[in-house]
Design a protein around this motif. Structure first.
Motif, PDB file in Angstrom:
ATOM      1  N   GLU A  18       0.823  -1.210   0.000  1.00 28.95           N
ATOM      2  CA  GLU A  18       0.000   0.000   0.000  1.00 28.95           C
ATOM      3  C   GLU A  18       0.860   1.264   0.000  1.00 28.95           C
ATOM      4  OE1 GLU A  18      -3.315   2.353   2.686  1.00 28.95           O
ATOM      5  OE2 GLU A  18      -2.167   0.731   3.588  1.00 28.95           O
ATOM      6  N   LYS A  19       1.873   1.294   0.846  1.00 28.87           N
ATOM      7  CA  LYS A  19       2.724   2.483   0.945  1.00 28.87           C
ATOM      8  C   LYS A  19       3.479   2.723  -0.361  1.00 28.87           C
ATOM      9  CE  LYS A  19       1.967   2.904   5.439  1.00 28.87           C
ATOM     10  NZ  LYS A  19       1.295   3.944   6.117  1.00 28.87           N
ATOM     11  N   LEU A  20       4.017   1.659  -0.952  1.00 30.53           N
ATOM     12  CA  LEU A  20       4.751   1.818  -2.206  1.00 30.53           C
ATOM     13  C   LEU A  20       3.818   2.199  -3.352  1.00 30.53           C
ATOM     14  CD1 LEU A  20       7.401  -1.031  -1.927  1.00 30.53           C
ATOM     15  CD2 LEU A  20       7.775   1.441  -1.736  1.00 30.53           C
ATOM     16  N   GLU A  21       2.607   1.636  -3.385  1.00 24.54           N
ATOM     17  CA  GLU A  21       1.630   2.030  -4.410  1.00 24.54           C
ATOM     18  C   GLU A  21       1.351   3.526  -4.318  1.00 24.54           C
ATOM     19  OE1 GLU A  21      -1.858  -0.376  -3.831  1.00 24.54           O
ATOM     20  OE2 GLU A  21      -1.139  -1.952  -5.165  1.00 24.54           O
ATOM     21  N   ARG A  22       1.159   4.002  -3.087  1.00 23.03           N
ATOM     22  CA  ARG A  22       0.886   5.439  -2.896  1.00 23.03           C
ATOM     23  C   ARG A  22       2.065   6.293  -3.339  1.00 23.03           C
ATOM     24  NH1 ARG A  22      -2.332   6.049   2.851  1.00 23.03           N
ATOM     25  NH2 ARG A  22      -4.140   4.809   2.231  1.00 23.03           N
ATOM     26  N   LEU A  23       3.282   5.860  -2.991  1.00 19.40           N
ATOM     27  CA  LEU A  23       4.468   6.607  -3.402  1.00 19.40           C
ATOM     28  C   LEU A  23       4.579   6.664  -4.918  1.00 19.40           C
ATOM     29  CD1 LEU A  23       7.222   5.475  -0.868  1.00 19.40           C
ATOM     30  CD2 LEU A  23       6.484   7.812  -1.312  1.00 19.40           C
ATOM     31  N   ILE A  24       4.319   5.546  -5.574  1.00 16.60           N
ATOM     32  CA  ILE A  24       4.410   5.502  -7.033  1.00 16.60           C
ATOM     33  C   ILE A  24       3.309   6.359  -7.660  1.00 16.60           C
ATOM     34  CG2 ILE A  24       4.197   3.998  -9.052  1.00 16.60           C
ATOM     35  CD1 ILE A  24       5.555   1.793  -7.270  1.00 16.60           C
ATOM     36  N   ALA A  25       2.064   6.188  -7.188  1.00 14.72           N
ATOM     37  CA  ALA A  25       0.926   6.920  -7.754  1.00 14.72           C
ATOM     38  C   ALA A  25       1.052   8.428  -7.537  1.00 14.72           C
ATOM     39  CB  ALA A  25      -0.379   6.407  -7.168  1.00 14.72           C
ATOM     40  N   LEU A  32      10.715   4.369 -13.817  1.00 14.09           N
ATOM     41  CA  LEU A  32      12.039   3.863 -14.150  1.00 14.09           C
ATOM     42  C   LEU A  32      13.055   4.012 -13.008  1.00 14.09           C
ATOM     43  CD1 LEU A  32      12.261   5.094 -17.849  1.00 14.09           C
ATOM     44  CD2 LEU A  32      11.207   3.013 -16.959  1.00 14.09           C
ATOM     45  N   THR A  33      12.593   4.466 -11.825  1.00 15.70           N
ATOM     46  CA  THR A  33      13.457   4.559 -10.657  1.00 15.70           C
ATOM     47  C   THR A  33      13.791   3.162 -10.170  1.00 15.70           C
ATOM     48  OG1 THR A  33      12.420   6.630  -9.967  1.00 15.70           O
ATOM     49  CG2 THR A  33      13.609   5.413  -8.273  1.00 15.70           C
ATOM     50  N   LYS A  34      15.067   2.938  -9.825  1.00 13.44           N
ATOM     51  CA  LYS A  34      15.481   1.647  -9.269  1.00 13.44           C
ATOM     52  C   LYS A  34      15.022   1.573  -7.822  1.00 13.44           C
ATOM     53  CE  LYS A  34      19.472  -1.437  -8.880  1.00 13.44           C
ATOM     54  NZ  LYS A  34      19.028  -2.139  -7.731  1.00 13.44           N
ATOM     55  N   TYR A  64       3.036  -2.269 -11.026  1.00 11.47           N
ATOM     56  CA  TYR A  64       3.762  -1.107 -10.523  1.00 11.47           C
ATOM     57  C   TYR A  64       5.277  -1.246 -10.675  1.00 11.47           C
ATOM     58  CZ  TYR A  64      -0.505   0.704  -8.417  1.00 11.47           C
ATOM     59  OH  TYR A  64      -1.759   1.201  -8.222  1.00 11.47           O
ATOM     60  N   LEU A  65       5.786  -2.470 -10.648  1.00 14.94           N
ATOM     61  CA  LEU A  65       7.218  -2.719 -10.745  1.00 14.94           C
ATOM     62  C   LEU A  65       7.501  -3.721 -11.846  1.00 14.94           C
ATOM     63  CD1 LEU A  65       8.268  -3.260  -6.992  1.00 14.94           C
ATOM     64  CD2 LEU A  65       8.288  -1.131  -8.295  1.00 14.94           C
ATOM     65  N   PHE A  74      12.413  -2.110 -10.723  1.00 11.14           N
ATOM     66  CA  PHE A  74      12.263  -0.728 -11.160  1.00 11.14           C
ATOM     67  C   PHE A  74      10.787  -0.360 -11.216  1.00 11.14           C
ATOM     68  CE2 PHE A  74      16.174  -2.374 -12.794  1.00 11.14           C
ATOM     69  CZ  PHE A  74      17.078  -1.330 -12.695  1.00 11.14           C
ATOM     70  N   VAL A  75      10.511   0.938 -11.035  1.00 11.21           N
ATOM     71  CA  VAL A  75       9.139   1.440 -11.142  1.00 11.21           C
ATOM     72  C   VAL A  75       8.747   1.430 -12.615  1.00 11.21           C
ATOM     73  CG1 VAL A  75       7.616   3.417 -10.753  1.00 11.21           C
ATOM     74  CG2 VAL A  75       9.429   2.892  -9.104  1.00 11.21           C
ATOM     75  N   THR A  76       7.581   0.894 -12.898  1.00 12.78           N
ATOM     76  CA  THR A  76       7.055   0.819 -14.258  1.00 12.78           C
ATOM     77  C   THR A  76       6.611   2.201 -14.710  1.00 12.78           C
ATOM     78  OG1 THR A  76       6.242  -1.378 -13.729  1.00 12.78           O
ATOM     79  CG2 THR A  76       5.330  -0.362 -15.681  1.00 12.78           C
ATOM     80  N   ALA A  77       6.632   2.421 -16.012  1.00 12.84           N
ATOM     81  CA  ALA A  77       6.121   3.675 -16.567  1.00 12.84           C
ATOM     82  C   ALA A  77       4.654   3.836 -16.172  1.00 12.84           C
ATOM     83  CB  ALA A  77       6.268   3.683 -18.086  1.00 12.84           C
TER      84      ALA A  77
END
Length: 123
Positions: A18-25, A32-34, A64-65, A74-77
């Motif tokens: 959940e936390k990583l989804e929020r950070l990505i969104a 493309l961040t590692k 998401y990755l 890596f973070v997906t586009a």
């Protein structure tokens, strides 16, 4: 980066997801961040590396990755994870509708229940 609530009833990996989804969104993690290695993030959060691996696997399944063998995750586009997320939500709705119909729930009752959960806009 991530704060976990050990009193939360949800498993730790779900909180990490959940936390990583929020950070990505939100753009906190740009496309493309590692990502940190499983081991380093596990050490940072003081959790078992298997927990982080499970979260990364879930995030990859959700779009998401992505993982490059020997290089890391890596973070997906953005357009890719949005498309993946929309497909997942659509499949979930289709499964809920199918189960409701099989159990004899009318379309009106199903609509009312979903609106009670998600509101008028369906979200």
């Amino acid at each position: 980066m991530i704060l976990l609530d050990y009193r939360d009833k949800r498993p730790i990996y779900e909180q990490v997801v959940e936390k990583l989804e929020r950070l990505i969104a939100s753009g906190g993690l740009e496309p493309l961040t590692k990502m940190p290695s499983v081991r380093s993030l596990a050490m940072e959060l003081s959790v078992n590396p298997n927990t982080i691996q499970r979260a990364y696997t879930q995030l990859e399944q959700d779009g998401y990755l992505y993982t490059v063998s020997g290089r890391g995750s890596f973070v997906t586009a953005e357009n890719e994870w949005k498309d993946s997320r929309q497909k997942k939500v659509l499949l979930e709705w289709q499964e809920i509708t199918r189960q409701a119909k099989e159990s004899g729930l009318s379309e009106e009752t199903l609509t009312a229940k979903l609106q009670a959960i998600y509101g008028e806009g369906g979200q």
